[in-house]
Motif scaffolding. Structure first.
Motif, PDB file in Angstrom:
ATOM      1  N   ILE A  10       0.840  -1.204   0.000  1.00 52.13           N
ATOM      2  CA  ILE A  10       0.000   0.000   0.000  1.00 52.13           C
ATOM      3  C   ILE A  10       0.875   1.254   0.000  1.00 52.13           C
ATOM      4  CG2 ILE A  10      -1.635   1.348   1.386  1.00 52.13           C
ATOM      5  CD1 ILE A  10      -2.916  -1.386   2.154  1.00 52.13           C
ATOM      6  N   ARG A  11       1.943   1.244   0.787  1.00 51.71           N
ATOM      7  CA  ARG A  11       2.871   2.374   0.824  1.00 51.71           C
ATOM      8  C   ARG A  11       3.539   2.565  -0.532  1.00 51.71           C
ATOM      9  NH1 ARG A  11       7.751   2.840   0.491  1.00 51.71           N
ATOM     10  NH2 ARG A  11       8.227   0.672   0.908  1.00 51.71           N
ATOM     11  N   ALA A  12       4.004   1.480  -1.149  1.00 46.46           N
ATOM     12  CA  ALA A  12       4.671   1.561  -2.451  1.00 46.46           C
ATOM     13  C   ALA A  12       3.709   2.067  -3.524  1.00 46.46           C
ATOM     14  CB  ALA A  12       5.237   0.196  -2.851  1.00 46.46           C
ATOM     15  N   LEU A  13       2.469   1.601  -3.483  1.00 43.19           N
ATOM     16  CA  LEU A  13       1.458   2.059  -4.448  1.00 43.19           C
ATOM     17  C   LEU A  13       1.215   3.555  -4.306  1.00 43.19           C
ATOM     18  CD1 LEU A  13      -1.051  -0.878  -4.039  1.00 43.19           C
ATOM     19  CD2 LEU A  13       0.155  -0.294  -6.163  1.00 43.19           C
ATOM     20  N   HIS A  14       1.098   4.008  -3.062  1.00 46.56           N
ATOM     21  CA  HIS A  14       0.834   5.424  -2.826  1.00 46.56           C
ATOM     22  C   HIS A  14       2.026   6.291  -3.265  1.00 46.56           C
ATOM     23  CE1 HIS A  14      -1.555   8.624  -1.107  1.00 46.56           C
ATOM     24  NE2 HIS A  14      -0.417   9.139  -0.674  1.00 46.56           N
ATOM     25  N   GLU A  15       3.224   5.854  -2.944  1.00 49.45           N
ATOM     26  CA  GLU A  15       4.421   6.607  -3.345  1.00 49.45           C
ATOM     27  C   GLU A  15       4.564   6.644  -4.864  1.00 49.45           C
ATOM     28  OE1 GLU A  15       7.794   5.056  -1.222  1.00 49.45           O
ATOM     29  OE2 GLU A  15       7.010   5.783   0.702  1.00 49.45           O
ATOM     30  N   CYS A  16       4.248   5.549  -5.529  1.00 52.03           N
ATOM     31  CA  CYS A  16       4.336   5.506  -6.983  1.00 52.03           C
ATOM     32  C   CYS A  16       3.291   6.423  -7.607  1.00 52.03           C
ATOM     33  CB  CYS A  16       4.168   4.074  -7.470  1.00 52.03           C
ATOM     34  SG  CYS A  16       4.482   3.865  -9.237  1.00 52.03           S
ATOM     35  N   MET A  17       2.066   6.367  -7.103  1.00 50.68           N
ATOM     36  CA  MET A  17       1.006   7.238  -7.612  1.00 50.68           C
ATOM     37  C   MET A  17       1.399   8.703  -7.469  1.00 50.68           C
ATOM     38  SD  MET A  17      -2.605   8.483  -6.139  1.00 50.68           S
ATOM     39  CE  MET A  17      -1.725   8.683  -4.663  1.00 50.68           C
ATOM     40  N   THR A  18       1.950   9.058  -6.329  1.00 50.69           N
ATOM     41  CA  THR A  18       2.366  10.437  -6.082  1.00 50.69           C
ATOM     42  C   THR A  18       3.494  10.842  -7.027  1.00 50.69           C
ATOM     43  OG1 THR A  18       1.692  10.243  -3.772  1.00 50.69           O
ATOM     44  CG2 THR A  18       3.222  12.018  -4.305  1.00 50.69           C
ATOM     45  N   ILE A  49      -3.664   3.093 -12.042  1.00 51.73           N
ATOM     46  CA  ILE A  49      -3.725   1.709 -11.570  1.00 51.73           C
ATOM     47  C   ILE A  49      -3.231   1.606 -10.129  1.00 51.73           C
ATOM     48  CG2 ILE A  49      -1.476   0.985 -12.516  1.00 51.73           C
ATOM     49  CD1 ILE A  49      -4.648  -1.210 -12.319  1.00 51.73           C
ATOM     50  N   CYS A  50      -2.221   2.389  -9.774  1.00 60.15           N
ATOM     51  CA  CYS A  50      -1.732   2.348  -8.386  1.00 60.15           C
ATOM     52  C   CYS A  50      -2.794   2.856  -7.419  1.00 60.15           C
ATOM     53  CB  CYS A  50      -0.444   3.155  -8.245  1.00 60.15           C
ATOM     54  SG  CYS A  50       0.992   2.379  -9.007  1.00 60.15           S
ATOM     55  N   SER A  51      -3.457   3.924  -7.782  1.00 60.14           N
ATOM     56  CA  SER A  51      -4.518   4.465  -6.939  1.00 60.14           C
ATOM     57  C   SER A  51      -5.662   3.456  -6.801  1.00 60.14           C
ATOM     58  CB  SER A  51      -5.036   5.770  -7.542  1.00 60.14           C
ATOM     59  OG  SER A  51      -6.109   6.268  -6.787  1.00 60.14           O
ATOM     60  N   TYR A  52      -6.051   2.861  -7.926  1.00 58.46           N
ATOM     61  CA  TYR A  52      -7.142   1.891  -7.891  1.00 58.46           C
ATOM     62  C   TYR A  52      -6.771   0.679  -7.041  1.00 58.46           C
ATOM     63  CZ  TYR A  52     -10.634  -1.487  -8.959  1.00 58.46           C
ATOM     64  OH  TYR A  52     -11.626  -2.422  -8.812  1.00 58.46           O
ATOM     65  N   LEU A  53      -5.569   0.148  -7.248  1.00 60.12           N
ATOM     66  CA  LEU A  53      -5.154  -1.041  -6.504  1.00 60.12           C
ATOM     67  C   LEU A  53      -5.052  -0.750  -5.011  1.00 60.12           C
ATOM     68  CD1 LEU A  53      -4.370  -3.978  -6.387  1.00 60.12           C
ATOM     69  CD2 LEU A  53      -2.038  -3.324  -7.084  1.00 60.12           C
ATOM     70  N   GLU A  54      -4.547   0.415  -4.658  1.00 55.69           N
ATOM     71  CA  GLU A  54      -4.480   0.790  -3.237  1.00 55.69           C
ATOM     72  C   GLU A  54      -5.883   0.743  -2.624  1.00 55.69           C
ATOM     73  OE1 GLU A  54      -3.079   4.489  -0.347  1.00 55.69           O
ATOM     74  OE2 GLU A  54      -2.882   4.703  -2.527  1.00 55.69           O
ATOM     75  N   HIS A  87      15.477  14.217 -16.873  1.00 55.84           N
ATOM     76  CA  HIS A  87      14.855  15.110 -15.892  1.00 55.84           C
ATOM     77  C   HIS A  87      14.799  14.429 -14.522  1.00 55.84           C
ATOM     78  CE1 HIS A  87      13.657  17.273 -19.449  1.00 55.84           C
ATOM     79  NE2 HIS A  87      12.932  16.254 -19.865  1.00 55.84           N
ATOM     80  N   ASP A  88      15.066  15.207 -13.471  1.00 55.73           N
ATOM     81  CA  ASP A  88      15.029  14.656 -12.114  1.00 55.73           C
ATOM     82  C   ASP A  88      13.682  14.029 -11.796  1.00 55.73           C
ATOM     83  OD1 ASP A  88      17.641  15.339 -11.538  1.00 55.73           O
ATOM     84  OD2 ASP A  88      17.114  17.210 -10.523  1.00 55.73           O
ATOM     85  N   HIS A  89      12.592  14.696 -12.205  1.00 55.83           N
ATOM     86  CA  HIS A  89      11.265  14.158 -11.891  1.00 55.83           C
ATOM     87  C   HIS A  89      11.045  12.812 -12.569  1.00 55.83           C
ATOM     88  CE1 HIS A  89       9.623  15.564 -15.804  1.00 55.83           C
ATOM     89  NE2 HIS A  89      10.356  16.642 -15.589  1.00 55.83           N
ATOM     90  N   CYS A  90      11.582  12.634 -13.762  1.00 57.09           N
ATOM     91  CA  CYS A  90      11.453  11.350 -14.451  1.00 57.09           C
ATOM     92  C   CYS A  90      12.286  10.266 -13.764  1.00 57.09           C
ATOM     93  CB  CYS A  90      11.877  11.476 -15.911  1.00 57.09           C
ATOM     94  SG  CYS A  90      10.706  12.376 -16.955  1.00 57.09           S
ATOM     95  N   GLN A  91      13.483  10.617 -13.331  1.00 59.67           N
ATOM     96  CA  GLN A  91      14.337   9.639 -12.659  1.00 59.67           C
ATOM     97  C   GLN A  91      13.744   9.205 -11.318  1.00 59.67           C
ATOM     98  OE1 GLN A  91      17.130   8.157 -14.087  1.00 59.67           O
ATOM     99  NE2 GLN A  91      16.247   9.196 -15.859  1.00 59.67           N
ATOM    100  N   ARG A  92      13.189  10.162 -10.568  1.00 57.80           N
ATOM    101  CA  ARG A  92      12.541   9.820  -9.292  1.00 57.80           C
ATOM    102  C   ARG A  92      11.300   8.970  -9.534  1.00 57.80           C
ATOM    103  NH1 ARG A  92      13.933  15.191  -8.217  1.00 57.80           N
ATOM    104  NH2 ARG A  92      11.803  15.888  -8.615  1.00 57.80           N
ATOM    105  N   CYS A  93      10.576   9.284 -10.579  1.00 55.40           N
ATOM    106  CA  CYS A  93       9.386   8.511 -10.926  1.00 55.40           C
ATOM    107  C   CYS A  93       9.781   7.079 -11.296  1.00 55.40           C
ATOM    108  CB  CYS A  93       8.631   9.184 -12.067  1.00 55.40           C
ATOM    109  SG  CYS A  93       7.036   8.412 -12.443  1.00 55.40           S
TER     110      CYS A  93
END
Length: 107
Positions: A10-18, A49-54, A87-93
């Protein structure tokens, strides 16, 4: 799959969605937005999908195995696309996507 036993997922899904939502928004601000089209599209798919699965896990879905498999596939695709961009945002994503894919596979 009860939500009490799957707090890590659940934590991983939420972090990925964010991370995907942030990347999506940041990609829309990039100068060469056409180059970011696939990234933007996959960010949306992955965040959704991450939001839905969470939510589904928290409701005790009987479809967890199928959903986690699809989620892992989408997260990997998004991570692979984001990894192509400096881009940093892409690498973090990408990092969040790969971590989420691993958590889905471990569930």
């Amino acid at each position: 799959m009860g939500h009490e036993q799957h707090q890590e997922l659940i934590r991983a899904l939420h972090e990925c969605m964010t991370a995907c939502n942030h990347c999506y928004d940041a990609c829309l601000q990039e100068e060469d937005i056409k180059m970011m089209t696939n990234c933007i599209r996959l960010d949306r798919e992955c965040a959704d999908i991450c939001s839905y699965l969470e939510q589904a896990i928290c409701r005790g879905t009987p479809f967890s195995a199928a959903l986690t498999s699809v989620c892992a596939e989408i997260c990997e695709a998004c991570g692979n696309e984001c990894k192509k961009h400096a881009h940093d945002h892409c690498q973090r994503c990408a990092d969040a996507c790969f971590a989420c894919a691993d958590a889905c596979k471990s569930a």
